[in-house]
Design a protein around this motif. Structure first.
Motif, PDB file in Angstrom:
ATOM      1  N   ARG A  68       0.826  -1.208   0.000  1.00 27.41           N
ATOM      2  CA  ARG A  68       0.000   0.000   0.000  1.00 27.41           C
ATOM      3  C   ARG A  68       0.858   1.254   0.000  1.00 27.41           C
ATOM      4  NH1 ARG A  68      -5.147  -1.932   2.792  1.00 27.41           N
ATOM      5  NH2 ARG A  68      -4.955  -4.124   2.383  1.00 27.41           N
ATOM      6  N   VAL A  83       5.967  12.293   9.734  1.00 25.65           N
ATOM      7  CA  VAL A  83       4.996  11.445  10.422  1.00 25.65           C
ATOM      8  C   VAL A  83       5.459  11.168  11.851  1.00 25.65           C
ATOM      9  CG1 VAL A  83       3.947   9.153  10.470  1.00 25.65           C
ATOM     10  CG2 VAL A  83       4.126  10.387   8.316  1.00 25.65           C
ATOM     11  N   ARG A  84       6.764  10.962  12.007  1.00 23.55           N
ATOM     12  CA  ARG A  84       7.259  10.570  13.320  1.00 23.55           C
ATOM     13  C   ARG A  84       7.291  11.748  14.300  1.00 23.55           C
ATOM     14  NH1 ARG A  84      12.345   6.826  12.970  1.00 23.55           N
ATOM     15  NH2 ARG A  84      10.811   5.556  11.881  1.00 23.55           N
ATOM     16  N   THR A  89       5.711  14.915  14.014  1.00 22.89           N
ATOM     17  CA  THR A  89       4.564  15.803  14.147  1.00 22.89           C
ATOM     18  C   THR A  89       3.292  14.983  14.232  1.00 22.89           C
ATOM     19  OG1 THR A  89       4.037  15.973  11.801  1.00 22.89           O
ATOM     20  CG2 THR A  89       5.751  17.430  12.622  1.00 22.89           C
ATOM     21  N   VAL A 114       6.706  -8.154   3.434  1.00 22.24           N
ATOM     22  CA  VAL A 114       5.498  -7.518   2.900  1.00 22.24           C
ATOM     23  C   VAL A 114       4.253  -8.149   3.499  1.00 22.24           C
ATOM     24  CG1 VAL A 114       4.181  -7.056   0.805  1.00 22.24           C
ATOM     25  CG2 VAL A 114       6.665  -6.899   0.763  1.00 22.24           C
ATOM     26  N   GLY A 149       5.551  -8.259  11.466  1.00 16.60           N
ATOM     27  CA  GLY A 149       5.753  -8.630  12.864  1.00 16.60           C
ATOM     28  C   GLY A 149       6.391 -10.006  12.987  1.00 16.60           C
ATOM     29  N   PRO A 166      16.080  -8.451   9.898  1.00 13.06           N
ATOM     30  CA  PRO A 166      16.235  -7.016  10.164  1.00 13.06           C
ATOM     31  C   PRO A 166      15.227  -6.221   9.324  1.00 13.06           C
ATOM     32  CG  PRO A 166      17.979  -7.775   8.722  1.00 13.06           C
ATOM     33  CD  PRO A 166      17.139  -8.966   9.035  1.00 13.06           C
ATOM     34  N   LEU A 187      15.567  -4.300   5.630  1.00 13.66           N
ATOM     35  CA  LEU A 187      14.855  -4.795   4.451  1.00 13.66           C
ATOM     36  C   LEU A 187      13.901  -3.740   3.899  1.00 13.66           C
ATOM     37  CD1 LEU A 187      14.092  -8.462   5.560  1.00 13.66           C
ATOM     38  CD2 LEU A 187      15.602  -7.737   3.722  1.00 13.66           C
TER      39      LEU A 187
END
Lengths: 321, 247
Positions: free
Chosen positions: A39, A89-90, A92, A170, A174, A182, A186
């Motif tokens: 996505r 993204v991280r 703010t 992909v 998890g 790693p 990747l």
């Protein structure tokens, strides 16, 4: 004699151009599969737009239009844009899609400013840089095709070596991390492959439409198969096919930019696949649905019949006693 | 030095925070080998985060986790993991056998592709969860219970000593739930340690022999008969537990 010379010359150019278009279509189609499955289609769009200032700066610094240098500039700019998105993204409260939009337009605007500035510098060598906006496959030279082939081949090689690792990343990040892969590294590899797939297509397809070259073949391919390896191969074939057809159409007439033509070809393949592919296609689904409805009707009508027969038997039984 | 019984999982002073909000606060948990333990607590209690912290998937702000006295990084081959079913996109182009085979990737290591032996192990695990009819089925065409069984088969293929399962009963019908719990009990009979994030308080005493009550802090943990008490439950769930009968 002159005629013959003209013909072979024409054919040679067209051959180089169509080989180039086929290669970049195959590579962006195959690697785009991962972007679609993760996505990240819009990340691809951001990277392709953000590559423009990279090309401009690479030219300003070196004064050369050597494909490798321009591609390198584009790749670096694309990567910086990706880092900006991740950072925004991280750090703010801005959401991912907004961050993509901000970075895309800022980088692309900056690229346009730089390009028009370069054009007003009176440097004759700059001619043709603006093809990176909408793409012009006819400007592909042998060295460009060679660059596309080597970089793309390298990207595909990495994909096949890390096949199972990338697949697991992909599908289930998890789980991949839990068995010790790693995942961050990747992720960087996969994003780099995406960047490569994009920058090698910029000259022929253009920054504006390059992301469609990543997304459309994969979307079409997904309709025909339920296996990742087939999906990657099919997407590559669809990309290559539209690359070649689009190039031929745009070369047959003057003033038709190649990018949009290629994109129209691949869009046609998406529409075709969406409508007609077995199992997932719209036509298939509507046939299956009406068939289901029909058999359901049969089943219920026979059920009604059998219950009414049962009722009658029961009534008869009751009457006996 | 005092001789200590080896713990399958030992969590000490574990604190995990997202930004400033603590998700887990100062958790201690000792899981002896060979128990079937359920982690129970309300939504947002940090159950999934605890599993992920044990697996090293989230970085703790403090504390540490030991698997048989060693860090997870060196013990990962003896730990099997079943993530939440909803954590993946089931429309991914792959089939049942292929997903189960992913359980072999850790043993295979880099680059090497799964071979005939891996396929046999995968088939065996698929039979274990009763999915042998569906090996070539595209995973989006499975029911929720079947998807869950595929994930469990993938963990079985890991041939682990400890299994961590995040809500394996989510969206599963009653028959499948009983089949899964029988499988987990069989694992325990074979000396494995199984940790399960669980939602249904009614079945805790039937299914599990150990329980941990969690609500950001550890309320209690231990054998079900001592730990799963009305007082502990009230403390875990606050006032919302009135409908549970006092056992």
């Amino acid at each position: 004699m002159l005629d013959f010379f003209f013909l072979t010359r024409f054919d040679y150019t067209l051959m180089v151009v169509s080989i180039g278009a086929a290669l970049l279509g195959a590579i962006s189609g195959a690697l785009g599969t991962y972007a679609v499955l993760r996505r990240q289609s819009l990340l691809g769009d951001t990277i392709s737009h953000a590559a423009l200032p990279g090309i401009a700066i690479a030219f300003m610094l070196t004064g050369s239009k050597t494909p490798l240098i321009l591609v390198l500039g584009a790749a670096i700019a694309g990567w910086i844009a990706t880092l900006f998105v991740v950072g925004i993204v991280r750090l703010t409260r801005i959401k991912y899609d907004s961050a993509l939009g901000i970075v895309l337009s800022t980088f692309f605007g900056f690229g346009l400013v730089l390009l028009s500035w370069i054009q007003h510098q009176g440097n004759a060598n700059q001619a043709g840089l603006d093809t990176f906006i909408f793409g012009q496959a006819a400007t592909l030279l042998q060295r460009d095709v060679l660059t596309i082939g080597i970089l793309g081949g390298l990207a595909l090689l990495i994909t096949s070596i890390l096949w199972k690792e990338l697949k697991l990343l992909v599908f289930d990040e998890g789980f991949a991390a839990s068995i010790g892969l790693p995942t961050r590294l990747l992720d960087i590899v996969l994003t780099s492959l995406l960047v490569i797939a994009i920058v090698i297509g910029l000259q022929a397809v253009g920054a504006v439409l390059m992301s469609a070259m990543l997304v459309a073949p994969a979307v079409a391919a997904r309709q025909w198969t339920n296996r990742l390896n087939l999906m990657v191969i099919l997407a590559g074939c669809f990309g290559a096919f539209s690359g070649v057809v689009g190039t031929f159409i745009s070369s047959s007439a003057t003033a038709i930019p190649t990018g949009p033509t290629i994109i129209l070809c691949v869009t046609f393949m998406v529409v075709f696949s969406m409508a007609l592919a077995p199992n997932r296609g719209l036509l298939w689904n509507s046939i299956k649905q009406s068939r289901n409805r029909h058999s359901l009707k049969l089943a219920t009508s026979s059920l009604v019949k059998s219950t009414s027969v049962n009722n009658r038997i029961e009534e008869n039984d009751n009457r006996k006693y | 030095m005092q001789i200590q019984e080896t713990k399958a999982i030992q969590v000490t002073d574990l604190t995990v925070a997202y930004r400033e909000t603590p998700v887990l606060w100062d958790i201690d948990l000792d899981v002896p080998p060979g128990v079937l333990l359920s982690i129970v607590g309300p939504n947002g209690a940090g159950k999934t985060t605890l599993i992920k912290a044990i697996l090293g998937l989230v970085r703790p702000a403090a504390g540490n986790v030991l698997i048989y006295n060693k860090p997870y990084a060196v013990q990962r081959k003896i730990v099997g993991y079943v993530p939440q079913r909803g954590s993946v996109d089931w429309d991914f182009p792959t089939n049942v056998l292929d997903v189960v085979m992913m359980g072999r990737y850790g043993a295979l290591g880099w680059v090497r592709r799964p071979g005939k032996q891996d396929r046999e192990l995968a088939m065996h695990a698929i039979e274990k969860v009763g999915m042998e009819k569906y090996t070539t089925r595209q995973i989006s065409q499975l029911s929720g219970g079947q998807q869950q069984r595929v994930f469990i088969a993938r963990a079985l293929v890991q041939d682990a000593t400890i299994y961590l399962m995040d809500e394996p009963f989510q969206g599963v019908d009653a028959t499948t739930e009983r089949a899964i719990i029988a499988l987990l009990q069989e694992l325990r009979e074979n000396g494995k340690t199984v940790v399960v994030v669980h939602h249904d308080l009614q079945t805790v005493t039937d299914y599990f022999d150990w329980v941990m009550l969690l609500n950001i802090r550890r309320i209690a943990s231990g054998p079900v008969e001592d730990t799963f008490t009305a007082d502990n439950l009230r403390e875990t769930y606050g006032g919302r537990i009135a409908f549970i009968k006092n056992k």
